[in-house]
Design a protein around this motif. Structure first.
Motif, PDB file in Angstrom:
ATOM      1  N   LYS A  14      33.547  36.954  35.723  1.00  0.00           N
ATOM      2  CA  LYS A  14      33.830  38.168  34.966  1.00  0.00           C
ATOM      3  C   LYS A  14      35.310  38.501  35.112  1.00  0.00           C
ATOM      4  N   THR A  15      35.850  39.154  34.107  1.00  0.00           N
ATOM      5  CA  THR A  15      37.253  39.569  34.154  1.00  0.00           C
ATOM      6  C   THR A  15      37.510  40.357  35.432  1.00  0.00           C
ATOM      7  N   GLN A  17      37.519  39.122  38.501  1.00  0.00           N
ATOM      8  CA  GLN A  17      37.042  38.430  39.686  1.00  0.00           C
ATOM      9  C   GLN A  17      38.044  37.368  40.123  1.00  0.00           C
ATOM     10  N   ILE A 112      35.732  32.792  31.518  1.00  0.00           N
ATOM     11  CA  ILE A 112      35.980  34.157  31.981  1.00  0.00           C
ATOM     12  C   ILE A 112      35.460  35.119  30.908  1.00  0.00           C
ATOM     13  N   LEU A 113      34.481  35.923  31.286  1.00  0.00           N
ATOM     14  CA  LEU A 113      33.865  36.824  30.306  1.00  0.00           C
ATOM     15  C   LEU A 113      34.486  38.212  30.351  1.00  0.00           C
TER      16      LEU A 113
END
Lengths: 113, 113
Positions: A14-15, A17, A112-113
């Motif tokens: 995730k954005t 991290q 990367i979400l």
């Protein structure tokens, strides 16, 4: 003889991290490299190392850090992952004398979400 | 600024015919050139190289030609085989020593049986 081994092979973050990509080579090579491959962009050099304890910036170093504490390992860190860092990451190594081709690992696919 | 250019993103060739992959470069300091082959989900593997003191280098079915005045190199595969289907990257070094290599964007070759 494993050559160049990259860990992990796939990862979704995730954005914001952080994570570390590990590259290990068993060929006693001096030089190691981290590249990213994006569609239509080829392989772009992020950081490289010309020996244990040394690192240097490549073409696209922003947002990444690296460490080469042991000759056989080269770590690539993302402190705060961003969607723009979604890519396939390749590690490579070469013996370091003369013009010798680089040996690549099989890549880490990072989203990367 | 793309210093190594592969202007054909893809190429299809019949089995048994010749495949010609092209690469252009802009940096006159490059003096060593390599071709890498990449299969899906694998890292690039070294195929063949050429020094600027030569204009041709052969290795089995693979031949690389270098035209320094035109800043152009090409990879010939004769005869082409279905197993040659892969992405081919042209690469160059020498402007910053042999430690760093600049890669092209790749050409996807499909050999049709």
């Amino acid at each position: 003889n494993a050559g160049v081994t990259q860990t992990p092979k796939f990862r979704v973050l995730k954005t914001g991290q952080s994570m570390t990509l590990l590259c290990a080579q068993d060929m006693n090579h001096e030089y190691m490299y981290w590249y990213r491959q994006d569609p239509g962009m080829g392989l772009r050099l992020i950081h490289y190392s010309v020996g244990e304890g040394t690192t240097a910036k490549g073409e696209v170093p922003d947002g990444y850090n690296v460490s080469r504490l042991k000759k056989q390992n080269f770590l690539l860190g993302l402190e705060s992952a961003a969607p723009s860092q979604t890519s396939v990451y390749f590690c490579a190594s070469t013996i370091g004398t003369g013009y010798q081709p680089q040996h690549f690992g099989d890549g880490t696919r990072l989203s990367i979400l | 600024d793309q210093q190594v250019k592969q202007n054909s993103p893809s190429l299809s060739v019949q089995e048994g015919r010749i495949s010609i992959l092209n690469c252009d470069y802009t940096n006159s300091m490059f003096d060593y050139f390599l071709w890498y082959k990449k299969y899906p989900a694998e890292g690039p593997t070294f195929l063949i190289s050429i020094s600027s003191i030569k204009d041709k280098n052969e290795d089995g079915r693979f031949t690389v030609f270098l035209n320094k005045s035109a800043k152009h190199l090409s990879l010939h595969i004769v005869p082409s085989q279905p197993g040659d289907s892969a992405v081919y990257f042209c690469a160059a070094s020498g402007d910053q020593g042999y430690q760093k290599v600049t890669f092209g964007t790749g050409t996807k070759l499909q050999v049709i049986p």
